[in-house]
Design a protein around this motif. Structure first.
Motif, PDB file in Angstrom:
ATOM      1  N   ARG A  80      -5.413 -12.636  -0.575  1.00 48.37           N
ATOM      2  CA  ARG A  80      -5.334 -11.873   0.689  1.00 48.37           C
ATOM      3  C   ARG A  80      -6.698 -11.809   1.383  1.00 48.37           C
ATOM      4  O   ARG A  80      -6.756 -11.697   2.614  1.00 48.37           O
ATOM      5  CB  ARG A  80      -4.753 -10.481   0.432  1.00 48.37           C
ATOM      6  N   ASP A 107      -6.084  -1.184  -4.350  1.00 48.83           N
ATOM      7  CA  ASP A 107      -4.870  -0.840  -3.629  1.00 48.83           C
ATOM      8  C   ASP A 107      -4.120   0.241  -4.429  1.00 48.83           C
ATOM      9  O   ASP A 107      -3.929   0.105  -5.640  1.00 48.83           O
ATOM     10  CB  ASP A 107      -4.047  -2.131  -3.523  1.00 48.83           C
ATOM     11  N   TYR A 155       1.914   5.925   8.568  1.00 48.92           N
ATOM     12  CA  TYR A 155       3.246   6.016   7.943  1.00 48.92           C
ATOM     13  C   TYR A 155       3.225   6.549   6.524  1.00 48.92           C
ATOM     14  O   TYR A 155       4.155   6.357   5.746  1.00 48.92           O
ATOM     15  CB  TYR A 155       3.930   4.635   7.979  1.00 48.92           C
ATOM     16  N   HIS A 157       1.231   5.953   3.880  1.00 53.81           N
ATOM     17  CA  HIS A 157       0.750   5.172   2.729  1.00 53.81           C
ATOM     18  C   HIS A 157      -0.564   5.797   2.256  1.00 53.81           C
ATOM     19  O   HIS A 157      -1.448   6.093   3.082  1.00 53.81           O
ATOM     20  CB  HIS A 157       0.521   3.720   3.131  1.00 53.81           C
ATOM     21  N   ASP A 159      -3.285   4.671   0.961  1.00 48.69           N
ATOM     22  CA  ASP A 159      -4.521   3.985   1.369  1.00 48.69           C
ATOM     23  C   ASP A 159      -4.796   4.184   2.859  1.00 48.69           C
ATOM     24  O   ASP A 159      -5.951   4.239   3.285  1.00 48.69           O
ATOM     25  CB  ASP A 159      -4.418   2.491   1.048  1.00 48.69           C
ATOM     26  N   ASN A 264       9.827  -6.148   3.516  1.00 47.88           N
ATOM     27  CA  ASN A 264      11.136  -5.443   3.486  1.00 47.88           C
ATOM     28  C   ASN A 264      12.168  -6.121   4.370  1.00 47.88           C
ATOM     29  O   ASN A 264      13.307  -5.670   4.463  1.00 47.88           O
ATOM     30  CB  ASN A 264      10.944  -3.971   3.906  1.00 47.88           C
TER      31      ASN A 264
HETATM   32  C1  LIG Z   1       1.529  -2.880   6.326  1.00 46.06           C
HETATM   33  C2  LIG Z   1       1.038  -2.296   5.020  1.00 46.06           C
HETATM   34  O1  LIG Z   1       0.372  -1.275   5.003  1.00 46.06           O
HETATM   35  N1  LIG Z   1       1.417  -2.946   3.910  1.00 46.06           N
HETATM   36  C3  LIG Z   1       1.017  -2.461   2.590  1.00 46.06           C
HETATM   37  C4  LIG Z   1       2.247  -1.909   1.852  1.00 46.06           C
HETATM   38  O2  LIG Z   1       3.167  -2.983   1.751  1.00 46.06           O
HETATM   39  C5  LIG Z   1       4.536  -2.558   1.803  1.00 46.06           C
HETATM   40  C6  LIG Z   1       5.066  -2.282   0.393  1.00 46.06           C
HETATM   41  O3  LIG Z   1       4.873  -3.413  -0.396  1.00 46.06           O
HETATM   42  C7  LIG Z   1       6.537  -1.900   0.458  1.00 46.06           C
HETATM   43  O4  LIG Z   1       7.002  -1.738  -0.859  1.00 46.06           O
HETATM   44  C8  LIG Z   1       7.359  -2.989   1.154  1.00 46.06           C
HETATM   45  O5  LIG Z   1       8.704  -2.562   1.264  1.00 46.06           O
HETATM   46  C9  LIG Z   1       6.813  -3.262   2.567  1.00 46.06           C
HETATM   47  O6  LIG Z   1       7.526  -4.307   3.160  1.00 46.06           O
HETATM   48  C10 LIG Z   1       5.333  -3.669   2.475  1.00 46.06           C
HETATM   49  O7  LIG Z   1       4.796  -3.878   3.778  1.00 46.06           O
HETATM   50  O8  LIG Z   1       1.870  -1.430   0.544  1.00 46.06           O
HETATM   51  C11 LIG Z   1       1.268  -2.426  -0.288  1.00 46.06           C
HETATM   52  C12 LIG Z   1       0.967  -1.785  -1.616  1.00 46.06           C
HETATM   53  O9  LIG Z   1       0.086  -0.704  -1.457  1.00 46.06           O
HETATM   54  C13 LIG Z   1       0.009  -3.001   0.389  1.00 46.06           C
HETATM   55  O10 LIG Z   1      -0.573  -4.018  -0.410  1.00 46.06           O
HETATM   56  C14 LIG Z   1       0.396  -3.583   1.759  1.00 46.06           C
HETATM   57  O11 LIG Z   1      -0.757  -4.097   2.427  1.00 46.06           O
END
Ligand SMILES: CC(=O)N[C@H]1[C@@H](O[C@@H]2[C@H](O)[C@H](O)[C@@H](O)[C@H](O)[C@H]2O)O[C@H](CO)[C@@H](O)[C@@H]1O
Ligand SMILES: [Zn+2]
Length: 300
Positions: A80, A107, A155, A157, A159, A264
């Motif tokens: 990444r 992460d 949203y 998250h 982080d 997703n």
């Molecule tokens: C856009 C963002 O912040 N992505 C994060 C997020 O990723 C999501 C996560 O994997 C989720 O379970 C999925 O359903 C969704 O589609 C993903 O976008 O969280 C990840 C883990 O912390 C992170 O790596 C990613 O950048």
């Protein structure tokens, strides 16, 4: 946006700071392109110094392409970082950094997962310590504008929430030592724009490679229209640069025309006008600004 004066660099002298300096703070590789790809491309093209600080490598993310499904952990994080490098090339941004260096903060995974308890993850970070690392960047770059998330991280998250806290704390520390960041903005999307974009998405969904559409509630940072203070419109090559940057994050994003989906597989609009709420600093005029630097004089 007005053309800033081009810096006159005398032979042998260290190049002077560029007149306009924008700092963006994000959680994972891909957030910068999704939220601010047009903004970063436009300011970079105008000669501003655009600095991106990303807090983690996103090593706990899911992986979309089957041929990359073997990637996980440190290998995914390294991959990444490569995606981020390609995205920055697409946007014309040459100053992008990992907070504290690559791998300093892991992460944290989605909210509520055991990953959140990883002592090395961003969610467990000491905010003051992390903000001190960001302050080092602020002292070097002296940005006039800072962009980050709202307190919910857009949203929820972990982080994203921590990235907000670290960025806002670093802005406080910079002000306390006499070098305030003139304007601080949060990433936003006006509700009416989101609603009309999703209405169009639902019409076009049958022709897209996505099974379902997300909803307005899935878009980070949606607020009532009146809270929007600033909009940066995609002009020239900026929309194409944003789409290319998002495509560069191939493990996380699939782009189809004016729409995209994360792992997703829920389709959502790819906004080529980006919206902000000014939360620190002076607003200029009654209507929406069209420049994040509006009202800022030349600062050395
Ligand atoms: C856009 C963002 O912040 N992505 C994060 C997020 O990723 C999501 C996560 O994997 C989720 O379970 C999925 O359903 C969704 O589609 C993903 O976008 O969280 C990840 C883990 O912390 C992170 O790596 C990613 O950048
Ligand atoms: Zn993210």
């Amino acid at each position: 946006m007005t053309e800033p004066p081009s810096p006159d660099v005398r032979p042998g002298a260290a190049p002077p700071r560029r007149a306009r300096r924008l700092l963006l703070v994000h959680a994972h590789p891909d957030d910068e392109s999704i939220n601010n790809g047009v903004t970063m491309a436009r300011y970079a093209a105008e000669g501003a110094h655009v600095t991106l600080v990303t807090c983690t490598l996103g090593e706990r993310g899911e992986v979309i392409p089957p041929e990359l499904a073997h990637l996980g952990g440190a290998a995914l994080g390294e991959h990444r970082l490569g995606e981020l490098t390609a995205a920055m090339r697409a946007l014309g941004v040459d100053d992008f950094r990992l907070l504290g260096g690559p791998g300093r903060y892991a992460d944290s995974g989605m909210m509520g997962l055991p990953d959140n308890d990883d002592p090395g993850c961003l969610w467990q970070a000491d905010v003051d310590q992390a903000a001190g690392l960001l302050l080092d960047v602020v002292r070097e770059v002296r940005p006039q504008v800072l962009v980050t998330y709202d307190p919910d991280g857009g949203y929820g998250h972990p982080d994203h929430i921590q990235a907000h806290r670290i960025a806002m704390r670093a802005a406080e520390l910079a002000a306390a030592e006499g070098h305030p960041i003139a304007k601080v903005y949060w990433n936003r999307v006006p509700r009416s724009t989101a609603e009309s974009a999703f209405a169009r998405l639902r019409e076009e969904l049958p022709g897209l490679p996505f099974a379902e559409a997300a909803g307005v509630r899935d878009v980070p940072g949606v607020v009532d229209d009146e809270r929007i203070t600033t909009e940066i419109r995609g002009e020239g090559t900026a929309p194409a640069a944003k789409a290319a940057a998002m495509r560069a994050h191939a493990t996380q994003i699939e782009v189809a025309g004016e729409f995209f989906a994360l792992s997703n597989e829920l389709a959502q609009p790819l906004f080529t006008t980006e919206y902000y709420e000014l939360v620190r600093g002076e607003r200029t005029g009654a209507g929406r600004e069209d420049d994040l630097f509006a009202g800022i004089g030349e600062t050395p």
